[in-house]
Each structure stands twice: as structure tokens, then as C-alpha cells.
Design a protein around this motif. Structure first.
Motif, PDB file in Angstrom:
ATOM      1  N   ASN A  87     -45.164  73.501  19.137  1.00 48.61           N
ATOM      2  CA  ASN A  87     -44.269  74.048  18.123  1.00 48.61           C
ATOM      3  C   ASN A  87     -45.099  74.491  16.923  1.00 48.61           C
ATOM      4  N   TYR A  88     -44.419  74.895  15.859  1.00 45.82           N
ATOM      5  CA  TYR A  88     -45.131  75.403  14.681  1.00 45.82           C
ATOM      6  C   TYR A  88     -46.109  74.361  14.119  1.00 45.82           C
ATOM      7  N   GLU A  89     -45.683  73.113  14.080  1.00 48.13           N
ATOM      8  CA  GLU A  89     -46.500  72.066  13.471  1.00 48.13           C
ATOM      9  C   GLU A  89     -47.759  71.731  14.278  1.00 48.13           C
ATOM     10  N   ASN A  90     -47.730  71.911  15.585  1.00 46.20           N
ATOM     11  CA  ASN A  90     -48.877  71.479  16.389  1.00 46.20           C
ATOM     12  C   ASN A  90     -49.511  72.605  17.207  1.00 46.20           C
ATOM     13  N   HIS A  91     -49.259  73.871  16.851  1.00 43.97           N
ATOM     14  CA  HIS A  91     -49.770  74.955  17.691  1.00 43.97           C
ATOM     15  C   HIS A  91     -51.241  75.282  17.465  1.00 43.97           C
ATOM     16  N   SER A  92     -51.804  74.852  16.340  1.00 47.66           N
ATOM     17  CA  SER A  92     -53.229  75.095  16.099  1.00 47.66           C
ATOM     18  C   SER A  92     -54.043  74.273  17.077  1.00 47.66           C
ATOM     19  N   GLN A 123     -59.476  88.084  22.832  1.00 50.66           N
ATOM     20  CA  GLN A 123     -58.172  87.446  23.005  1.00 50.66           C
ATOM     21  C   GLN A 123     -57.095  88.167  22.200  1.00 50.66           C
ATOM     22  N   ASP A 124     -57.430  88.567  20.975  1.00 48.10           N
ATOM     23  CA  ASP A 124     -56.462  89.284  20.148  1.00 48.10           C
ATOM     24  C   ASP A 124     -56.041  90.600  20.801  1.00 48.10           C
ATOM     25  N   ARG A 125     -56.993  91.312  21.379  1.00 51.04           N
ATOM     26  CA  ARG A 125     -56.668  92.574  22.060  1.00 51.04           C
ATOM     27  C   ARG A 125     -55.792  92.336  23.280  1.00 51.04           C
ATOM     28  N   VAL A 126     -56.089  91.287  24.025  1.00 53.55           N
ATOM     29  CA  VAL A 126     -55.282  90.962  25.204  1.00 53.55           C
ATOM     30  C   VAL A 126     -53.867  90.598  24.774  1.00 53.55           C
ATOM     31  N   ILE A 127     -53.739  89.776  23.739  1.00 58.23           N
ATOM     32  CA  ILE A 127     -52.414  89.386  23.251  1.00 58.23           C
ATOM     33  C   ILE A 127     -51.641  90.623  22.799  1.00 58.23           C
ATOM     34  N   ARG A 128     -52.306  91.525  22.070  1.00 56.93           N
ATOM     35  CA  ARG A 128     -51.630  92.742  21.612  1.00 56.93           C
ATOM     36  C   ARG A 128     -51.108  93.545  22.803  1.00 56.93           C
ATOM     37  N   ALA A 129     -51.942  93.721  23.819  1.00 58.28           N
ATOM     38  CA  ALA A 129     -51.516  94.479  25.006  1.00 58.28           C
ATOM     39  C   ALA A 129     -50.367  93.779  25.725  1.00 58.28           C
ATOM     40  N   LEU A 172     -45.939  86.860  16.935  1.00 51.51           N
ATOM     41  CA  LEU A 172     -44.720  87.110  17.716  1.00 51.51           C
ATOM     42  C   LEU A 172     -44.805  86.580  19.141  1.00 51.51           C
ATOM     43  N   ARG A 173     -46.007  86.300  19.637  1.00 49.19           N
ATOM     44  CA  ARG A 173     -46.149  85.843  21.021  1.00 49.19           C
ATOM     45  C   ARG A 173     -45.456  84.514  21.266  1.00 49.19           C
ATOM     46  N   PHE A 174     -45.171  83.764  20.207  1.00 51.86           N
ATOM     47  CA  PHE A 174     -44.516  82.465  20.365  1.00 51.86           C
ATOM     48  C   PHE A 174     -43.008  82.580  20.548  1.00 51.86           C
ATOM     49  N   ALA A 175     -42.462  83.772  20.329  1.00 51.30           N
ATOM     50  CA  ALA A 175     -41.013  83.963  20.498  1.00 51.30           C
ATOM     51  C   ALA A 175     -40.688  84.162  21.972  1.00 51.30           C
ATOM     52  N   PRO A 176     -39.658  83.492  22.473  1.00 56.36           N
ATOM     53  CA  PRO A 176     -39.259  83.706  23.863  1.00 56.36           C
ATOM     54  C   PRO A 176     -38.616  85.087  24.013  1.00 56.36           C
ATOM     55  N   ASN A 207     -36.837  78.812  19.692  1.00 55.72           N
ATOM     56  CA  ASN A 207     -37.265  78.127  20.918  1.00 55.72           C
ATOM     57  C   ASN A 207     -38.699  78.537  21.220  1.00 55.72           C
ATOM     58  N   TRP A 208     -39.619  77.723  20.786  1.00 52.39           N
ATOM     59  CA  TRP A 208     -41.053  78.033  20.822  1.00 52.39           C
ATOM     60  C   TRP A 208     -41.536  78.312  22.249  1.00 52.39           C
ATOM     61  N   ARG A 209     -42.258  79.413  22.399  1.00 49.27           N
ATOM     62  CA  ARG A 209     -42.906  79.785  23.669  1.00 49.27           C
ATOM     63  C   ARG A 209     -44.381  79.419  23.519  1.00 49.27           C
ATOM     64  N   ALA A 210     -44.779  78.374  24.195  1.00 46.92           N
ATOM     65  CA  ALA A 210     -46.121  77.821  24.003  1.00 46.92           C
ATOM     66  C   ALA A 210     -47.216  78.764  24.494  1.00 46.92           C
ATOM     67  N   ASP A 211     -48.374  78.684  23.839  1.00 42.34           N
ATOM     68  CA  ASP A 211     -49.577  79.391  24.272  1.00 42.34           C
ATOM     69  C   ASP A 211     -50.690  78.363  24.304  1.00 42.34           C
ATOM     70  N   HIS A 212     -50.947  77.816  25.488  1.00 40.03           N
ATOM     71  CA  HIS A 212     -51.978  76.785  25.628  1.00 40.03           C
ATOM     72  C   HIS A 212     -53.330  77.375  26.032  1.00 40.03           C
ATOM     73  N   HIS A 213     -53.415  78.706  26.144  1.00 42.40           N
ATOM     74  CA  HIS A 213     -54.649  79.315  26.637  1.00 42.40           C
ATOM     75  C   HIS A 213     -55.557  79.851  25.545  1.00 42.40           C
ATOM     76  N   ARG A 214     -55.079  79.910  24.331  1.00 45.28           N
ATOM     77  CA  ARG A 214     -55.896  80.426  23.229  1.00 45.28           C
ATOM     78  C   ARG A 214     -57.012  79.438  22.919  1.00 45.28           C
ATOM     79  N   VAL A 215     -58.190  79.964  22.672  1.00 49.14           N
ATOM     80  CA  VAL A 215     -59.325  79.095  22.300  1.00 49.14           C
ATOM     81  C   VAL A 215     -59.835  79.440  20.926  1.00 49.14           C
TER      82      VAL A 215
END
Length: 142
Positions: free
Chosen positions: A5-10, A71-77, A103-107, A134-142
Motif C-alpha cells: 500500500n502507500y505506506e509500505n510501497h517503497s 524500468q521507468d521506460r518500461v513502466i511508461r510503455a 499511476l501504475r498502482f491504480a487497478p 485498491n492498491w495494485r502492488a508492484d513487487h518487481h521494481r528495484v
């Protein structure tokens, strides 16, 4: 893995943020100490060691930056394609890369409306993340 969620997404990568960064800092401090103590007697060696360590640290920082830019370019695409898939329209070019990344966190159900709200209100990336219901998780960002 607990829900994101917002609090723990970093994300903190212990190997990079603690191990590598701390090792680089300690190495730089030791190198500067070596340089100060030996520049009078071992001038060339002192400069070479300092230059090598600084170069290695800069290479490491630059490689990390390159990975994040890719990663930013991939997310944008991905998000532009998702918007097109959901609406049949191209995403507005007024959106900044940072806004698109947020915006990627929005379902899918919230995504098109949040894009429109972002454009209308010029939401910051933080505001966008806070607006997601309703948070859409992104666990692949490094």
C-alpha cells in the motif's frame, strides 16, 4: 508477503542500500585517509588509488541510475498500453513520467478515471498514490 500500500510501497534492497553503499562509503573514507597520509611520500600511488575508488563508486551509481531509467521506460510503455487497452485512446502527453509511474498502482477499474483526475487537477505523484483506493502492488521494481 504482506499486501502493498502507500505506506509500505517503497523498497529497500539490503544488499545494495546497506551492503554495497556502506562498503563504498567505508572504502572512500579509508582511501581519503590513505591519500592524506601518503600523498607526500607516495604521490602517484595516492592519486591512483583515490581515482580508482572514485571511478568505481561513480560507475556503481551510474549503473544503478541506468537500471532505474530502463524500468521507468518500461513502466511508461506498460501504462500507456494499459490505458489504450482500457479506453481505446492514447494517454495524454501532458502526463509526466513521474505521474505515469505513480499511476501504475491504480487497478484497471480506477486507472482511466485517475488519469483524467490527474490531468484535471495536475496531481503530484504522491497525491496520485494516495488517491488509489485498491492498491495494485508492484513487487518487481528495484
Amino acid at each position: 508477503m504482506k499486501p502493498q500500500n502507500y505506506e509500505n510501497h517503497s523498497k529497500v534492497d539490503p544488499v545494495f542500500h546497506v551492503g554495497i553503499a556502506l562498503s563504498a562509503l567505508i572504502t572512500l573514507i579509508l582511501t581519503i585517509t590513505f591519500f592524506v597520509k601518503n600523498v607526500g611520500t607516495e604521490t602517484l600511488l595516492s592519486f591512483v588509488v583515490l581515482l580508482v575508488v572514485i571511478t568505481l563508486i561513480l560507475v556503481g551509481v551510474r549503473l544503478r541510475t541506468y537500471a532505474l531509467q530502463v524500468q521507468d521506460r518500461v513502466i511508461r510503455a506498460e501504462e500507456q498500453f494499459r490505458y489504450y487497452r482500457l479506453t481505446g485512446n492514447e494517454m495524454d502527453s501532458r502526463l509526466s513520467l513521474k505521474q505515469i509511474i505513480a499511476l501504475r498502482f491504480a487497478p484497471d477499474e480506477e486507472f482511466p478515471a485517475l488519469v483524467e483526475r490527474t490531468l484535471a487537477e495536475n496531481l503530484t505523484p504522491n497525491d496520485i498514490k494516495k488517491a488509489v483506493q485498491n492498491w495494485r502492488a508492484d513487487h518487481h521494481r528495484v
